[in-house]
Enzyme design. Structure first.
Site, mmCIF file in Angstrom:
data_model
loop_
_atom_site.group_PDB
_atom_site.id
_atom_site.type_symbol
_atom_site.label_atom_id
_atom_site.label_comp_id
_atom_site.label_asym_id
_atom_site.label_seq_id
_atom_site.Cartn_x
_atom_site.Cartn_y
_atom_site.Cartn_z
ATOM 1 N N GLY A 16 0.770 -1.182 0.122
ATOM 2 C CA GLY A 16 0.132 -0.015 -0.037
ATOM 3 C C GLY A 16 0.834 1.161 0.037
ATOM 4 N N ASP A 148 15.250 -4.916 -5.786
ATOM 5 C CA ASP A 148 14.735 -5.321 -7.275
ATOM 6 C C ASP A 148 16.007 -4.561 -8.104
ATOM 7 O OD1 ASP A 148 12.614 -6.345 -6.082
ATOM 8 O OD2 ASP A 148 11.115 -4.711 -7.017
ATOM 9 N N LYS A 189 12.655 -8.512 11.820
ATOM 10 C CA LYS A 189 13.734 -8.842 11.353
ATOM 11 C C LYS A 189 13.709 -8.629 9.634
ATOM 12 C CE LYS A 189 16.876 -11.526 12.493
ATOM 13 N NZ LYS A 189 17.948 -11.286 13.598
ATOM 14 N N GLN A 192 14.411 -5.051 9.423
ATOM 15 C CA GLN A 192 15.954 -4.648 9.519
ATOM 16 C C GLN A 192 16.685 -4.902 8.185
ATOM 17 O OE1 GLN A 192 17.646 -6.899 12.721
ATOM 18 N NE2 GLN A 192 15.645 -6.827 13.918
ATOM 19 N N LYS A 223 13.439 -1.365 19.220
ATOM 20 C CA LYS A 223 14.340 -2.271 18.713
ATOM 21 C C LYS A 223 14.589 -1.922 17.254
ATOM 22 C CE LYS A 223 14.331 -7.278 17.929
ATOM 23 N NZ LYS A 223 13.605 -8.558 18.000
ATOM 24 N N CYS A 382 -18.693 3.225 -20.297
ATOM 25 C CA CYS A 382 -17.777 3.192 -21.335
ATOM 26 C C CYS A 382 -18.336 1.696 -22.294
ATOM 27 C CB CYS A 382 -16.343 2.936 -21.052
ATOM 28 S SG CYS A 382 -15.140 3.438 -22.579
ATOM 29 N N ARG A 463 -12.136 2.891 -28.033
ATOM 30 C CA ARG A 463 -12.078 2.953 -29.486
ATOM 31 C C ARG A 463 -13.352 2.800 -30.466
ATOM 32 N NH1 ARG A 463 -6.603 1.943 -30.410
ATOM 33 N NH2 ARG A 463 -5.715 0.385 -28.801
ATOM 34 N N HIS A 508 -15.263 8.111 -18.218
ATOM 35 C CA HIS A 508 -15.067 7.599 -17.018
ATOM 36 C C HIS A 508 -15.057 8.336 -15.943
ATOM 37 C CE1 HIS A 508 -13.488 3.757 -18.817
ATOM 38 N NE2 HIS A 508 -13.308 4.448 -19.708
ATOM 39 N N GLU A 510 -15.447 7.748 -12.806
ATOM 40 C CA GLU A 510 -14.848 7.119 -11.749
ATOM 41 C C GLU A 510 -13.426 7.797 -11.343
ATOM 42 O OE1 GLU A 510 -15.157 5.675 -14.439
ATOM 43 O OE2 GLU A 510 -13.829 4.167 -15.003
HETATM 44 N N1 GLN Z 1 -13.799 -1.815 -25.787
HETATM 45 C C1 GLN Z 1 -14.503 -0.754 -25.672
HETATM 46 C C2 GLN Z 1 -13.876 0.451 -26.473
HETATM 47 O O1 GLN Z 1 -12.731 0.455 -26.924
HETATM 48 C C3 GLN Z 1 -14.904 -0.200 -24.510
HETATM 49 C C4 GLN Z 1 -13.624 0.539 -23.749
HETATM 50 C C5 GLN Z 1 -13.793 0.966 -22.406
HETATM 51 O O2 GLN Z 1 -14.805 0.419 -21.840
HETATM 52 N N2 GLN Z 1 -12.888 1.354 -21.813
HETATM 53 O O3 GLN Z 1 -14.624 1.340 -27.149
#
Ligand code: GLN
Length: 534
Positions: A16, A148, A189, A192, A223, A382, A463, A508, A510
């Site tokens: 996180g 890494d 540990k 450490q 510690k 989408c 797309r 989107h 969100e």
């Molecule tokens: N696959 C769909 C497109 O390319 C939806 C893409 C998505 O949901 N972000 O339009």
């Protein structure tokens, strides 16, 4: 003087770090500081856009259309740092830039090496983010785990910041794990060892954030301090919060993280003002009602695939002072069993998120049809909008072969098809319709009611689009096209007629929702789910 804060991680991945970095950002902002956030991903991909969600979780999109690591989503939710392509650095980008310069002859015949050329490129990227006026601090999260191979050039660049800018302008925060073994004993540990690995590179951490099941006692902190040379007060427990990740800034603040940071860096600030965060947590604890929301998709076995959607739904709950239980529903299972009464019996509404490829699509179409007919709140994002269009064309317009050319390239009835600008695109990376753009909303629609304005700006990543050939037919048969691009060329949002809440958006929402500023679409959707649950 600008301050540079680096966050590294030890022992193992997925502790996180992103939320830790974002929480520190929130704390510094609450003290009135202006910050910038950077995520470094040590992989060779140029960006996260071409990566499968199975590999790396959600692809987060910024206003300028960068396809980035999901930690930028954490930064977006916790802070006000503006995010763009510049805030997301990968090994791929750094090497691409250095190789480009080498081909242009810009190294004047010198041998191009990791130190100093790659490290200089990394340092330039970090410094240039802070060049804007009045920036107080730049928080850079270095992905991966100390030790890494991939992250070494980034850690070396971070070490050089002390050389370049002086000890009091650079701070290292190391996130580590204190596992509990059988019998309840906490083990220091691994911590450490991971600090030892960091010190071998030349980095002495100033602060340790220790992931542990509960607050570490004084003896354990003492510690750890003894073995790592980190002051006892700076050994902070990042204990597992029970309820909500938005409590984490408060958990750190209680242990004086922000005070230690500003003291070490000699920054004058006001006290932290965390009322808004406290309020979010209070709402979470005191919520009396709750709803169960489904996310119907194909990547349902992985936690992080729908990260921003998951969080935005939680924010919708906060806006309504209600709890939100999220259930992931595999659309392929719906396709196979078809028993939707059973699947959706205890669900108050569901969402179909973005997605790519044919797998699970028919199950989503079945689910959307079920929600439309049964009056179950439905939110299509989408791909979720495209599914609504296909379902409506099949069931209401009687176009049995309706489909998207993404799933049926030679289909007779392409109600969703490739954007014209996408016709000749061959390369995969960064070539979709990406980033923030304008949509015009129709007054009197549900979506207009949510935003309360005609012109909105949201982020895109797709797309395919609703085919204009079918627009008239869909509208004449009742489907409401509630939002379009200002030139009317692309459908941006749709709604089912005579339905409690059936909304699809091509963008989107969100990505821009915050706990202290829930997105209006998510707030309104959860309100509809609450009404449905009563
Ligand atoms: N696959 C769909 C497109 O390319 C939806 C893409 C998505 O949901 N972000 O339009």
């Amino acid at each position: 003087m600008r301050k540079y804060i680096f966050i590294t991680g030890g022992v193992c991945s997925s502790l996180g770090k992103g939320i830790a970095a974002a929480s520190l950002g929130a704390l510094l902002e609450s003290r009135g500081l202006k910050i910038r956030m950077i995520k470094i991903d040590p992989y060779i991909n140029v960006d996260a856009g071409t990566m499968s969600p199975y590999q790396h979780g959600e692809v987060f999109v910024t206003d300028d259309g960068a396809e980035t690591d999901l930690d930028l989503g954490n930064y977006e939710r916790f802070t006000n740092s503006p995010l763009s392509q510049a805030n997301s650095i990968t090994t791929g980008q750094i090497y691409q830039e250095v190789i480009k310069k080498e081909r242009e002859g810009r190294y004047l015949g010198r041998t191009v090496q990791v130190i100093p050329h790659i490290t200089d490129e990394i340092k330039n990227r970090i410094v240039s983010i802070g060049e804007e006026k009045d920036i107080n601090a730049i928080i850079t999260e270095i992905g991966g785990t100390v030790g890494d191979i991939e992250s070494f050039p980034f850690l070396e660049a971070a070490r050089q910041f002390v050389h370049d800018f002086g000890r009091k302008n650079v701070l290292f925060v190391h996130l580590t794990l204190i596992p509990e073994v059988v019998g309840g004993e906490l083990k220091t540990k691994p911590t450490q060892h991971s600090v030892k690995a960091l010190r071998e590179i030349g980095i002495q951490p100033d602060i340790l954030l220790c992931r542990a099941p509960h607050l570490l006692d004084k003896a354990t902190r003492n510690k750890i301090s003894l073995f790592t040379d980190v002051d006892e007060e700076a050994v902070i427990t990042a204990y597992d919060v029970e309820s909500t990740i938005y409590e984490i800034p408060l958990v750190y603040h209680k242990q004086k993280l922000d005070q230690i940071v500003v003291d070490r860096l000699e920054i004058q600030t006001s006290d932290a003002h965390l009322d808004l965060w406290q309020e979010v947590v209070n709402i979470h604890h005191s919520a009396k009602e709750s709803v169960t929301v489904g996310i119907v998709g194909k990547y349902v076995n992985l936690n992080d695939t729908y990260k921003s959607i998951h969080e935005a739904l939680m924010h919708g709950g906060i806006a309504n002072k209600a709890g939100v239980n999220i259930e992931y529903i595999d659309s392929e299972k719906i396709e196979k069993s078809g028993d939707m009464d059973e699947t959706f019996r205890h669900i108050d509404g569901f969402l179909i998120p973005g997605g790519f490829g044919q797998r699970g699509i028919e199950g989503m179409i079945l689910a959307a049809g079920y929600a439309r007919v049964k009056g179950l709140p439905y939110f299509g994002i989408c791909l979720g909008l495209q599914i609504m269009v296909i379902e409506y064309a099949r069931a209401v317009l009687g176009l049995k072969d309706a489909n998207s050319t993404e799933f049926a390239p030679e289909g007779e009835c392409p109600v969703v098809s490739l954007l014209s600008e996408q016709m000749d695109v061959k390369a995969y990376g960064g070539t979709m319709r990406l980033g923030r753009s304008e949509s015009s909303l129709k007054s009197g629609t549900r979506i207009y009611e949510c935003y309360n304005k005609n012109s909105i700006f949201e982020r895109h990543r797709h797309r395919y689009e609703v085919h204009n050939r079918f627009r008239k037919d869909l509208e004449e048969n009742g489907l409401i096209i509630s939002g379009v691009t200002p030139d009317y060329m692309l459908v941006e949002s749709i709604e089912w007629p005579d339905h409690p809440w059936g909304v699809g958006v091509q963008f989107h929402p969100e990505f821009t929702s915050k706990p202290i500023k829930p997105h209006p679409l998510f707030a309104n959707f959860i309100e509809a789910c609450l009404e449905h649950s009563m």
